[in-house]
Scaffold this motif. Structure first.
Motif, PDB file in Angstrom:
ATOM      1  N   ILE A  79     138.753  42.661 168.608  1.00 28.82           N
ATOM      2  CA  ILE A  79     139.745  41.956 167.786  1.00 28.82           C
ATOM      3  C   ILE A  79     141.106  42.628 167.940  1.00 28.82           C
ATOM      4  O   ILE A  79     142.130  41.971 168.137  1.00 28.82           O
ATOM      5  N   LEU A  80     141.089  43.946 167.881  1.00 28.61           N
ATOM      6  CA  LEU A  80     142.331  44.709 168.019  1.00 28.61           C
ATOM      7  C   LEU A  80     143.011  44.388 169.357  1.00 28.61           C
ATOM      8  O   LEU A  80     144.213  44.107 169.430  1.00 28.61           O
TER       9      LEU A  80
ATOM     10  N   LEU B  72     139.768  47.172 160.427  1.00 23.56           N
ATOM     11  CA  LEU B  72     138.841  46.330 161.185  1.00 23.56           C
ATOM     12  C   LEU B  72     137.460  46.994 161.272  1.00 23.56           C
ATOM     13  O   LEU B  72     136.429  46.322 161.195  1.00 23.56           O
ATOM     14  N   MET B  73     137.462  48.347 161.407  1.00 21.83           N
ATOM     15  CA  MET B  73     136.171  49.057 161.474  1.00 21.83           C
ATOM     16  C   MET B  73     135.450  48.956 160.142  1.00 21.83           C
ATOM     17  O   MET B  73     134.226  48.822 160.074  1.00 21.83           O
TER      18      MET B  73
ATOM     19  N   TRP C   9     135.621  46.535 158.104  1.00 16.66           N
ATOM     20  CA  TRP C   9     135.093  45.181 157.912  1.00 16.66           C
ATOM     21  C   TRP C   9     133.996  44.845 158.910  1.00 16.66           C
ATOM     22  O   TRP C   9     133.066  44.127 158.609  1.00 16.66           O
ATOM     23  N   PHE C  10     134.159  45.327 160.153  1.00 16.12           N
ATOM     24  CA  PHE C  10     133.255  44.851 161.202  1.00 16.12           C
ATOM     25  C   PHE C  10     132.378  45.938 161.801  1.00 16.12           C
ATOM     26  O   PHE C  10     131.722  45.720 162.810  1.00 16.12           O
TER      27      PHE C  10
ATOM     28  N   PRO D  60     135.256  45.045 166.308  1.00 12.49           N
ATOM     29  CA  PRO D  60     136.592  45.409 165.811  1.00 12.49           C
ATOM     30  C   PRO D  60     137.540  45.812 166.936  1.00 12.49           C
ATOM     31  O   PRO D  60     138.732  45.492 166.888  1.00 12.49           O
ATOM     32  N   LYS D  61     136.995  46.476 167.962  1.00 11.22           N
ATOM     33  CA  LYS D  61     137.847  46.883 169.085  1.00 11.22           C
ATOM     34  C   LYS D  61     138.371  45.659 169.833  1.00 11.22           C
ATOM     35  O   LYS D  61     139.536  45.581 170.229  1.00 11.22           O
TER      36      LYS D  61
END
Lengths: 261, 261
Positions: free
Chosen positions: B125-126, B112-113, B115-116, B122-123
Protein backbone atom coordinates in the motif's frame (compact mmCIF):
# COMPACT_ATOMS: atom_id res chain seq x y z
CA UNK A 1 -30.05 22.95 -62.01
CA UNK A 2 -29.55 19.35 -63.09
CA UNK A 3 -31.89 17.85 -60.53
CA UNK A 4 -31.79 17.76 -56.73
CA UNK A 5 -30.12 14.32 -56.34
CA UNK A 6 -26.98 15.58 -58.00
CA UNK A 7 -26.36 18.22 -55.33
CA UNK A 8 -23.82 16.90 -52.84
CA UNK A 9 -23.73 19.89 -50.52
CA UNK A 10 -26.33 22.60 -50.06
CA UNK A 11 -26.30 25.48 -47.61
CA UNK A 12 -29.59 27.21 -47.17
CA UNK A 13 -29.50 30.69 -45.62
CA UNK A 14 -26.90 29.81 -43.01
CA UNK A 15 -26.15 32.49 -40.42
CA UNK A 16 -23.87 32.41 -37.41
CA UNK A 17 -22.83 34.93 -34.81
CA UNK A 18 -20.64 34.77 -31.72
CA UNK A 19 -21.18 36.52 -28.43
CA UNK A 20 -18.23 38.66 -27.45
CA UNK A 21 -18.95 40.26 -24.11
CA UNK A 22 -22.51 41.53 -24.26
CA UNK A 23 -22.55 42.12 -27.99
CA UNK A 24 -23.24 39.59 -30.69
CA UNK A 25 -20.88 39.65 -33.62
CA UNK A 26 -22.35 38.26 -36.81
CA UNK A 27 -19.86 36.16 -38.76
CA UNK A 28 -21.97 34.61 -41.51
CA UNK A 29 -24.99 36.31 -43.00
CA UNK A 30 -27.51 34.05 -44.78
CA UNK A 31 -25.00 32.07 -46.85
CA UNK A 32 -26.51 29.86 -49.51
CA UNK A 33 -24.44 27.74 -51.83
CA UNK A 34 -24.34 24.38 -53.55
CA UNK A 35 -21.71 21.90 -54.67
CA UNK A 36 -22.82 19.38 -57.26
CA UNK A 37 -21.47 15.92 -57.85
CA UNK A 38 -17.93 16.02 -59.25
CA UNK A 39 -17.77 19.77 -59.02
CA UNK A 40 -14.85 21.86 -57.71
CA UNK A 41 -16.28 24.91 -55.96
CA UNK A 42 -14.19 27.60 -54.33
CA UNK A 43 -15.04 30.13 -51.67
CA UNK A 44 -12.94 33.23 -51.92
CA UNK A 45 -12.97 36.10 -49.52
CA UNK A 46 -10.75 38.34 -47.44
CA UNK A 47 -9.12 36.82 -44.36
CA UNK A 48 -11.38 36.88 -41.35
CA UNK A 49 -14.50 36.51 -43.46
CA UNK A 50 -15.65 33.47 -41.51
CA UNK A 51 -14.63 30.76 -43.96
CA UNK A 52 -13.29 28.55 -41.21
CA UNK A 53 -16.52 29.01 -39.24
CA UNK A 54 -18.44 27.96 -42.33
CA UNK A 55 -16.38 24.77 -42.50
CA UNK A 56 -16.98 24.01 -38.83
CA UNK A 57 -20.72 24.32 -39.49
CA UNK A 58 -20.50 21.98 -42.48
CA UNK A 59 -18.44 19.54 -40.42
CA UNK A 60 -21.13 19.60 -37.73
CA UNK A 61 -18.69 20.77 -35.06
CA UNK A 62 -20.92 23.82 -34.54
CA UNK A 63 -24.55 24.57 -35.31
CA UNK A 64 -25.74 27.56 -37.31
CA UNK A 65 -28.08 30.10 -35.66
CA UNK A 66 -30.28 29.98 -38.71
CA UNK A 67 -30.49 28.00 -41.91
CA UNK A 68 -29.93 24.39 -42.81
CA UNK A 69 -27.15 22.27 -44.29
CA UNK A 70 -27.78 19.30 -46.57
CA UNK A 71 -25.12 16.74 -47.43
CA UNK A 72 -25.78 14.05 -50.02
CA UNK A 73 -29.39 15.17 -50.15
CA UNK A 74 -30.02 14.67 -46.42
CA UNK A 75 -30.42 17.18 -43.65
CA UNK A 76 -27.00 17.39 -41.98
CA UNK A 77 -27.19 20.46 -39.74
CA UNK A 78 -25.08 19.75 -36.65
CA UNK A 79 -24.28 16.21 -37.77
CA UNK A 80 -20.69 15.04 -37.72
CA UNK A 81 -18.86 12.44 -39.74
CA UNK A 82 -20.30 13.27 -43.16
CA UNK A 83 -17.41 15.13 -44.77
CA UNK A 84 -13.74 14.54 -45.45
CA UNK A 85 -11.42 17.34 -44.55
CA UNK A 86 -8.01 18.71 -45.42
CA UNK A 87 -6.87 21.49 -43.08
CA UNK A 88 -4.30 24.21 -43.62
CA UNK A 89 -1.69 22.36 -41.55
CA UNK A 90 -1.17 18.83 -42.79
CA UNK A 91 -2.30 17.52 -39.36
CA UNK A 92 -0.72 14.11 -39.74
CA UNK A 93 -0.33 12.13 -36.52
CA UNK A 94 3.40 12.04 -35.72
CA UNK A 95 3.22 8.61 -34.04
CA UNK A 96 1.64 6.86 -37.00
CA UNK A 97 3.38 5.90 -40.20
CA UNK A 98 2.38 7.76 -43.35
CA UNK A 99 0.31 4.77 -44.49
CA UNK A 100 -1.33 4.35 -41.07
CA UNK A 101 -2.30 8.02 -41.06
CA UNK A 102 -4.35 7.38 -44.17
CA UNK A 103 -5.72 3.95 -43.29
CA UNK A 104 -6.81 4.95 -39.78
CA UNK A 105 -8.77 7.90 -41.17
CA UNK A 106 -10.44 5.55 -43.65
CA UNK A 107 -11.25 3.17 -40.78
CA UNK A 108 -12.90 6.10 -38.96
CA UNK A 109 -15.08 6.55 -42.02
CA UNK A 110 -16.16 2.91 -41.86
CA UNK A 111 -13.80 1.29 -44.39
CA UNK A 112 -12.81 -2.22 -43.19
CA UNK A 113 -9.24 -2.22 -41.81
CA UNK A 114 -7.76 -4.58 -44.41
CA UNK A 115 -9.24 -2.68 -47.30
CA UNK A 116 -8.10 0.64 -45.81
CA UNK A 117 -4.52 -0.61 -45.63
CA UNK A 118 -4.57 -1.86 -49.22
CA UNK A 119 -6.05 1.40 -50.46
CA UNK A 120 -3.50 3.49 -48.57
CA UNK A 121 -0.47 1.60 -49.84
CA UNK A 122 -1.74 1.37 -53.41
CA UNK A 123 -2.44 5.11 -53.56
CA UNK A 124 0.81 6.13 -51.89
CA UNK A 125 2.53 4.06 -54.56
CA UNK A 126 0.52 5.84 -57.21
CA UNK A 127 1.48 9.35 -56.06
CA UNK A 128 5.14 8.33 -55.80
CA UNK A 129 5.32 8.13 -52.00
CA UNK A 130 5.42 4.34 -51.79
CA UNK A 131 8.99 4.45 -50.47
CA UNK A 132 8.02 6.45 -47.37
CA UNK A 133 4.73 4.68 -46.60
CA UNK A 134 6.22 2.97 -43.54
CA UNK A 135 8.08 6.05 -42.28
CA UNK A 136 6.91 8.61 -39.74
CA UNK A 137 5.57 11.83 -41.28
CA UNK A 138 8.38 14.04 -39.94
CA UNK A 139 10.71 12.73 -42.65
CA UNK A 140 8.49 14.37 -45.29
CA UNK A 141 8.77 17.98 -46.48
CA UNK A 142 5.82 20.35 -46.01
CA UNK A 143 4.62 19.82 -49.59
CA UNK A 144 4.83 16.03 -49.31
CA UNK A 145 2.90 16.11 -46.02
CA UNK A 146 0.16 18.08 -47.75
CA UNK A 147 0.01 15.47 -50.51
CA UNK A 148 -0.53 12.78 -47.91
CA UNK A 149 -3.14 14.96 -46.23
CA UNK A 150 -4.94 15.46 -49.55
CA UNK A 151 -4.84 11.75 -50.29
CA UNK A 152 -6.30 11.04 -46.86
CA UNK A 153 -9.20 13.35 -47.63
CA UNK A 154 -9.62 12.02 -51.17
CA UNK A 155 -9.86 8.39 -50.11
CA UNK A 156 -12.44 8.88 -47.36
CA UNK A 157 -15.73 7.62 -48.80
CA UNK A 158 -17.77 10.74 -48.09
CA UNK A 159 -20.01 12.94 -50.19
CA UNK A 160 -17.97 16.11 -49.98
CA UNK A 161 -14.31 17.05 -49.53
CA UNK A 162 -13.66 20.29 -47.65
CA UNK A 163 -10.25 21.81 -48.25
CA UNK A 164 -9.46 24.73 -45.94
CA UNK A 165 -6.68 26.85 -47.47
CA UNK A 166 -4.53 23.75 -47.83
CA UNK A 167 -1.63 25.48 -49.55
CA UNK A 168 -1.50 28.71 -47.54
CA UNK A 169 1.48 27.63 -45.45
CA UNK A 170 3.62 26.55 -48.42
CA UNK A 171 6.23 28.62 -50.24
CA UNK A 172 5.31 29.96 -53.69
CA UNK A 173 7.19 27.33 -55.71
CA UNK A 174 5.86 24.38 -53.73
CA UNK A 175 2.41 25.92 -53.92
CA UNK A 176 2.43 26.13 -57.73
CA UNK A 177 3.69 22.55 -57.80
CA UNK A 178 0.93 21.40 -55.49
CA UNK A 179 -1.76 23.15 -57.54
CA UNK A 180 -0.64 21.34 -60.68
CA UNK A 181 -0.48 18.05 -58.80
CA UNK A 182 -3.92 18.50 -57.25
CA UNK A 183 -5.45 19.56 -60.55
CA UNK A 184 -4.21 16.42 -62.25
CA UNK A 185 -5.25 14.09 -59.46
CA UNK A 186 -8.64 15.71 -59.00
CA UNK A 187 -9.42 15.71 -62.71
CA UNK A 188 -8.76 11.99 -62.75
CA UNK A 189 -11.01 11.36 -59.72
CA UNK A 190 -13.68 14.07 -59.95
CA UNK A 191 -14.79 14.25 -56.35
CA UNK A 192 -17.12 16.98 -55.07
CA UNK A 193 -14.90 19.62 -53.51
CA UNK A 194 -15.48 22.75 -51.49
CA UNK A 195 -12.23 24.68 -51.45
CA UNK A 196 -11.33 27.79 -49.49
CA UNK A 197 -8.56 30.17 -50.48
CA UNK A 198 -7.78 33.82 -50.61
CA UNK A 199 -5.67 33.51 -53.70
CA UNK A 200 -7.71 34.55 -56.74
CA UNK A 201 -5.30 32.81 -59.14
CA UNK A 202 -5.60 29.59 -57.19
CA UNK A 203 -9.39 29.79 -57.28
CA UNK A 204 -9.47 30.47 -61.04
CA UNK A 205 -6.92 27.78 -61.86
CA UNK A 206 -8.64 25.00 -59.96
CA UNK A 207 -12.40 25.61 -59.80
CA UNK A 208 -15.54 25.12 -61.82
CA UNK A 209 -17.40 27.76 -59.86
CA UNK A 210 -16.43 30.47 -57.40
CA UNK A 211 -18.41 32.13 -54.63
CA UNK A 212 -17.05 35.53 -53.69
CA UNK A 213 -17.61 36.40 -50.03
CA UNK A 214 -17.68 39.83 -48.40
CA UNK A 215 -15.73 40.71 -45.25
CA UNK A 216 -17.43 39.74 -41.94
CA UNK A 217 -20.34 39.32 -41.65
CA UNK A 218 -19.80 37.25 -44.77
CA UNK A 219 -22.43 37.36 -47.51
CA UNK A 220 -22.24 35.79 -50.95
CA UNK A 221 -21.36 38.75 -53.17
CA UNK A 222 -21.36 36.82 -56.41
CA UNK A 223 -21.25 33.39 -57.95
CA UNK A 224 -19.19 32.93 -61.09
CA UNK A 225 -18.62 30.03 -63.40
CA UNK A 226 -15.03 29.51 -64.52
CA UNK A 227 -15.23 28.87 -68.28
CA UNK A 228 -11.86 27.22 -68.93
CA UNK A 229 -12.16 23.66 -70.25
CA UNK A 230 -10.98 20.52 -68.50
CA UNK A 231 -8.48 18.98 -68.38
CA UNK A 232 -7.03 22.29 -67.44
CA UNK A 233 -3.42 23.25 -67.84
CA UNK A 234 -1.60 25.24 -65.16
CA UNK A 235 -0.64 27.82 -67.81
CA UNK A 236 -4.29 28.88 -67.94
CA UNK A 237 -3.32 32.14 -66.23
CA UNK A 238 -1.85 33.36 -69.53
CA UNK A 239 -5.32 33.38 -71.08
CA UNK A 240 -6.70 36.97 -71.48
CA UNK A 241 -10.06 35.75 -70.13
CA UNK A 242 -8.27 34.65 -66.95
CA UNK A 243 -6.90 38.15 -66.41
CA UNK A 244 -10.32 39.65 -67.04
CA UNK A 245 -11.99 37.31 -64.53
CA UNK A 246 -9.30 38.03 -62.00
CA UNK A 247 -9.91 41.75 -62.33
CA UNK A 248 -13.65 41.23 -61.87
CA UNK A 249 -13.13 39.26 -58.68
CA UNK A 250 -10.62 41.80 -57.40
CA UNK A 251 -13.09 44.62 -58.05
CA UNK A 252 -15.85 42.70 -56.24
CA UNK A 253 -13.64 42.03 -53.24
CA UNK A 254 -12.68 45.72 -53.21
CA UNK A 255 -16.33 46.83 -53.39
CA UNK A 256 -17.30 44.38 -50.70
CA UNK A 257 -14.62 45.80 -48.45
CA UNK A 258 -15.82 49.35 -49.13
CA UNK A 259 -19.40 48.31 -48.24
CA UNK A 260 -18.24 46.70 -45.07
CA UNK A 261 -16.90 49.96 -43.72
CA UNK B 1 30.69 12.88 -32.13
CA UNK B 2 32.49 9.71 -30.99
CA UNK B 3 34.95 11.80 -29.04
CA UNK B 4 32.10 13.58 -27.24
CA UNK B 5 30.29 10.45 -26.06
CA UNK B 6 33.65 8.99 -25.03
CA UNK B 7 34.21 12.02 -22.87
CA UNK B 8 30.71 12.03 -21.42
CA UNK B 9 31.30 8.50 -20.09
CA UNK B 10 34.94 8.83 -19.18
CA UNK B 11 34.75 12.08 -17.17
CA UNK B 12 32.15 11.00 -14.60
CA UNK B 13 33.79 7.58 -14.20
CA UNK B 14 37.16 9.21 -13.62
CA UNK B 15 35.60 11.57 -11.06
CA UNK B 16 34.03 8.67 -9.12
CA UNK B 17 37.28 6.76 -9.20
CA UNK B 18 39.20 9.83 -8.01
CA UNK B 19 36.79 10.30 -5.10
CA UNK B 20 37.20 6.67 -4.06
CA UNK B 21 40.98 7.12 -4.14
CA UNK B 22 40.82 10.22 -1.92
CA UNK B 23 38.48 8.35 0.44
CA UNK B 24 40.79 5.35 0.62
CA UNK B 25 43.84 7.55 1.17
CA UNK B 26 42.13 9.57 3.94
CA UNK B 27 41.06 6.42 5.78
CA UNK B 28 44.59 5.07 5.97
CA UNK B 29 46.27 8.50 6.39
CA UNK B 30 44.11 9.62 9.34
CA UNK B 31 43.66 6.08 10.70
CA UNK B 32 39.85 6.38 10.85
CA UNK B 33 38.12 3.55 12.71
CA UNK B 34 36.25 1.26 10.29
CA UNK B 35 33.00 1.47 12.37
CA UNK B 36 33.15 5.25 11.88
CA UNK B 37 34.00 5.28 8.18
CA UNK B 38 35.11 2.12 6.44
CA UNK B 39 37.45 2.53 3.48
CA UNK B 40 36.29 1.56 -0.02
CA UNK B 41 38.43 -1.54 0.19
CA UNK B 42 36.79 -2.54 3.49
CA UNK B 43 33.39 -2.12 1.87
CA UNK B 44 34.42 -4.11 -1.16
CA UNK B 45 35.68 -6.87 1.09
CA UNK B 46 32.43 -6.91 3.07
CA UNK B 47 30.42 -7.05 -0.12
CA UNK B 48 32.53 -9.98 -1.22
CA UNK B 49 32.03 -11.98 1.96
CA UNK B 50 28.36 -11.11 2.23
CA UNK B 51 27.61 -11.36 -1.51
CA UNK B 52 25.09 -14.20 -1.29
CA UNK B 53 23.08 -12.48 1.42
CA UNK B 54 23.18 -9.10 -0.33
CA UNK B 55 21.99 -10.66 -3.56
CA UNK B 56 19.16 -12.47 -1.78
CA UNK B 57 18.05 -9.34 0.08
CA UNK B 58 18.34 -7.19 -3.05
CA UNK B 59 16.17 -9.67 -4.90
CA UNK B 60 13.53 -9.41 -2.16
CA UNK B 61 13.55 -5.61 -2.38
CA UNK B 62 13.46 -5.77 -6.16
CA UNK B 63 10.39 -8.01 -6.09
CA UNK B 64 8.61 -5.72 -3.65
CA UNK B 65 9.47 -2.62 -5.70
CA UNK B 66 8.35 -4.26 -8.95
CA UNK B 67 4.99 -5.20 -7.44
CA UNK B 68 4.59 -1.66 -6.13
CA UNK B 69 5.49 -0.11 -9.47
CA UNK B 70 3.22 -2.46 -11.37
CA UNK B 71 0.22 -1.69 -9.20
CA UNK B 72 1.01 2.01 -8.83
CA UNK B 73 1.52 2.54 -12.56
CA UNK B 74 -1.59 0.49 -13.35
CA UNK B 75 -3.75 2.55 -10.99
CA UNK B 76 -2.04 5.72 -12.22
CA UNK B 77 -2.81 5.11 -15.88
CA UNK B 78 -6.38 4.00 -15.25
CA UNK B 79 -7.15 6.95 -13.01
CA UNK B 80 -5.46 9.45 -15.35
CA UNK B 81 -7.74 8.28 -18.16
CA UNK B 82 -10.76 8.28 -15.86
CA UNK B 83 -10.01 11.78 -14.54
CA UNK B 84 -9.45 12.98 -18.08
CA UNK B 85 -12.73 11.59 -19.37
CA UNK B 86 -14.78 12.61 -16.33
CA UNK B 87 -13.43 15.89 -14.93
CA UNK B 88 -15.92 15.74 -12.03
CA UNK B 89 -14.20 12.65 -10.61
CA UNK B 90 -10.91 14.49 -10.72
CA UNK B 91 -12.27 17.52 -8.89
CA UNK B 92 -13.81 15.27 -6.25
CA UNK B 93 -10.79 13.05 -5.64
CA UNK B 94 -7.76 15.24 -6.17
CA UNK B 95 -7.75 16.79 -2.65
CA UNK B 96 -7.71 13.32 -1.08
CA UNK B 97 -4.94 12.19 -3.38
CA UNK B 98 -2.85 15.29 -2.74
CA UNK B 99 -3.30 14.87 1.02
CA UNK B 100 -2.01 11.29 0.87
CA UNK B 101 1.05 12.57 -0.98
CA UNK B 102 1.85 14.99 1.83
CA UNK B 103 1.85 12.51 4.72
CA UNK B 104 5.47 11.48 5.40
CA UNK B 105 6.14 7.82 4.73
CA UNK B 106 7.62 7.28 8.20
CA UNK B 107 4.33 8.50 9.69
CA UNK B 108 2.11 6.53 7.35
CA UNK B 109 4.13 3.30 7.46
CA UNK B 110 3.60 2.46 11.16
CA UNK B 111 -0.12 3.25 10.85
CA UNK B 112 -0.46 0.88 7.91
CA UNK B 113 1.38 -1.83 9.89
CA UNK B 114 -0.97 -1.24 12.80
CA UNK B 115 -3.96 -1.77 10.52
CA UNK B 116 -2.68 -4.45 8.18
CA UNK B 117 -0.04 -6.33 10.17
CA UNK B 118 3.55 -7.03 9.21
CA UNK B 119 2.97 -8.89 5.95
CA UNK B 120 3.42 -7.59 2.46
CA UNK B 121 0.10 -5.73 2.32
CA UNK B 122 1.03 -2.55 4.26
CA UNK B 123 4.32 -2.30 2.37
CA UNK B 124 2.56 -2.67 -0.92
CA UNK B 125 0.00 0.00 0.00
CA UNK B 126 2.81 2.35 0.93
CA UNK B 127 4.60 1.71 -2.37
CA UNK B 128 1.48 2.07 -4.46
CA UNK B 129 0.75 5.42 -2.81
CA UNK B 130 4.24 6.58 -3.76
CA UNK B 131 4.33 5.13 -7.28
CA UNK B 132 0.83 6.17 -8.21
CA UNK B 133 1.13 9.92 -8.05
CA UNK B 134 3.94 10.85 -10.51
CA UNK B 135 2.49 8.59 -13.19
CA UNK B 136 -1.13 9.63 -12.73
CA UNK B 137 -0.44 13.35 -12.61
CA UNK B 138 2.03 13.62 -15.45
CA UNK B 139 -0.10 11.43 -17.67
CA UNK B 140 -3.18 13.47 -16.84
CA UNK B 141 -1.30 16.61 -17.88
CA UNK B 142 -0.22 14.84 -21.09
CA UNK B 143 -3.75 13.78 -22.01
CA UNK B 144 -4.79 17.43 -22.06
CA UNK B 145 -1.76 18.54 -24.07
CA UNK B 146 -2.69 17.08 -27.45
CA UNK B 147 -2.15 19.45 -30.36
CA UNK B 148 -5.26 21.58 -30.99
CA UNK B 149 -5.04 21.29 -34.78
CA UNK B 150 -5.04 17.48 -34.58
CA UNK B 151 -8.03 17.66 -32.23
CA UNK B 152 -9.79 19.95 -34.70
CA UNK B 153 -9.04 17.57 -37.57
CA UNK B 154 -10.57 14.63 -35.70
CA UNK B 155 -13.63 16.72 -34.80
CA UNK B 156 -14.09 17.73 -38.42
CA UNK B 157 -14.04 14.17 -39.74
CA UNK B 158 -16.43 13.18 -36.97
CA UNK B 159 -14.16 10.88 -34.93
CA UNK B 160 -15.81 9.27 -31.90
CA UNK B 161 -14.68 10.09 -28.35
CA UNK B 162 -12.79 6.81 -27.94
CA UNK B 163 -11.08 7.34 -31.31
CA UNK B 164 -9.85 10.73 -30.12
CA UNK B 165 -8.53 9.04 -26.99
CA UNK B 166 -6.86 6.17 -28.81
CA UNK B 167 -5.48 7.97 -31.83
CA UNK B 168 -4.60 11.34 -30.34
CA UNK B 169 -4.68 11.75 -26.57
CA UNK B 170 -3.05 8.49 -25.47
CA UNK B 171 -0.08 8.67 -27.87
CA UNK B 172 0.35 12.38 -27.11
CA UNK B 173 0.48 11.62 -23.38
CA UNK B 174 3.19 8.94 -23.68
CA UNK B 175 6.19 11.29 -23.29
CA UNK B 176 4.54 12.65 -20.12
CA UNK B 177 3.80 9.14 -18.91
CA UNK B 178 7.45 8.22 -19.25
CA UNK B 179 8.72 11.24 -17.34
CA UNK B 180 6.36 10.17 -14.56
CA UNK B 181 7.57 6.59 -14.82
CA UNK B 182 11.20 7.63 -14.49
CA UNK B 183 10.44 9.52 -11.28
CA UNK B 184 8.38 6.61 -9.97
CA UNK B 185 11.14 4.14 -10.80
CA UNK B 186 13.64 5.82 -8.48
CA UNK B 187 11.05 6.60 -5.77
CA UNK B 188 9.93 3.00 -5.66
CA UNK B 189 13.27 1.63 -4.48
CA UNK B 190 13.79 4.17 -1.70
CA UNK B 191 10.18 3.71 -0.57
CA UNK B 192 10.60 -0.05 -0.55
CA UNK B 193 13.66 0.47 1.69
CA UNK B 194 11.63 2.64 4.06
CA UNK B 195 8.86 0.05 4.16
CA UNK B 196 11.33 -2.74 4.94
CA UNK B 197 13.06 -0.58 7.51
CA UNK B 198 9.80 0.07 9.33
CA UNK B 199 8.92 -3.57 9.66
CA UNK B 200 9.83 -6.70 7.89
CA UNK B 201 12.03 -9.70 7.92
CA UNK B 202 13.68 -9.47 4.55
CA UNK B 203 14.96 -7.05 1.97
CA UNK B 204 17.85 -4.64 1.78
CA UNK B 205 16.02 -2.25 4.14
CA UNK B 206 15.86 -4.96 6.79
CA UNK B 207 19.52 -5.80 6.22
CA UNK B 208 20.33 -2.12 6.69
CA UNK B 209 18.62 -2.07 10.12
CA UNK B 210 20.52 -5.16 11.27
CA UNK B 211 23.87 -3.78 10.18
CA UNK B 212 23.21 -0.38 11.73
CA UNK B 213 22.21 -1.96 15.04
CA UNK B 214 25.40 -4.06 15.00
CA UNK B 215 27.63 -1.00 14.29
CA UNK B 216 28.69 -2.78 11.09
CA UNK B 217 29.27 0.37 9.09
CA UNK B 218 30.86 -1.48 6.18
CA UNK B 219 27.62 -3.50 5.99
CA UNK B 220 25.59 -0.28 5.94
CA UNK B 221 27.68 0.98 3.06
CA UNK B 222 27.26 -2.31 1.22
CA UNK B 223 23.49 -1.91 1.55
CA UNK B 224 23.70 1.68 0.27
CA UNK B 225 25.62 0.54 -2.79
CA UNK B 226 23.01 -2.13 -3.53
CA UNK B 227 20.19 0.42 -3.12
CA UNK B 228 21.83 2.92 -5.46
CA UNK B 229 22.49 0.17 -7.99
CA UNK B 230 18.84 -0.93 -7.86
CA UNK B 231 17.59 2.64 -8.30
CA UNK B 232 19.87 3.21 -11.26
CA UNK B 233 18.76 -0.09 -12.75
CA UNK B 234 15.09 0.89 -12.47
CA UNK B 235 15.70 4.31 -13.94
CA UNK B 236 17.70 2.74 -16.76
CA UNK B 237 14.91 0.30 -17.57
CA UNK B 238 12.33 3.12 -17.61
CA UNK B 239 14.54 5.23 -19.88
CA UNK B 240 15.12 2.27 -22.19
CA UNK B 241 11.39 1.57 -22.42
CA UNK B 242 10.83 5.22 -23.30
CA UNK B 243 13.31 5.00 -26.15
CA UNK B 244 11.79 1.78 -27.42
CA UNK B 245 8.21 3.06 -27.33
CA UNK B 246 8.60 6.65 -28.50
CA UNK B 247 10.35 6.31 -31.82
CA UNK B 248 8.44 8.88 -33.82
CA UNK B 249 10.27 11.95 -32.54
CA UNK B 250 12.63 13.43 -35.11
CA UNK B 251 16.28 13.33 -34.06
CA UNK B 252 16.90 16.65 -32.39
CA UNK B 253 20.34 17.47 -33.74
CA UNK B 254 19.47 16.78 -37.38
CA UNK B 255 19.09 19.80 -39.64
CA UNK B 256 15.65 20.05 -41.19
CA UNK B 257 16.73 22.42 -43.99
CA UNK B 258 18.06 19.61 -46.15
CA UNK B 259 14.59 18.16 -46.66
CA UNK B 260 12.79 21.22 -48.06
CA UNK B 261 10.28 20.35 -50.83
Amino acid sequence: MNGEQEVKLRLDGVSKSYARGKQRHPVLDRISLTVREGEFVTLIGPSGSGKTTLFRLIGGVERPDEGQIYIGGELATGRRGLISYMPQQASLFPWMSVAANISSALASAGVPAKEAETLASRWLERIGLGAVAKQYPHVLSGGMQQRVSFLRALLMPRDIMCLDEPFAALDALTRADMQAWLLQLWEAERRSVLFVTHSIEEALTLSDRIYVLSPAPARVLAELAVPFPRPRRVGVWKDPAFVELKERVLAMLGEGAAHGR
Amino acid sequence: MANKSYRSVLLPVATLFGLALVWQASCSLFAIDPWMLPSPLDIAERMGTDAARLAEQSAATLTLALKGIGLGVGFGVVSAILFHLIPGVRTALSPVIIITQNIPLIALGPLLMLWFGFGILPKLILLVLVCYFPVAWSMLAGLGQAEPHLREYLAMIGAKRWEVLRRLELPASLPYFFSGLKITATYSISSAIVAEWLGGSEGIGHYLVLKKNGYDTAGVFSAIICIVALSLLFYGIAALLERLVIRWRPPRSEEKGGKAA
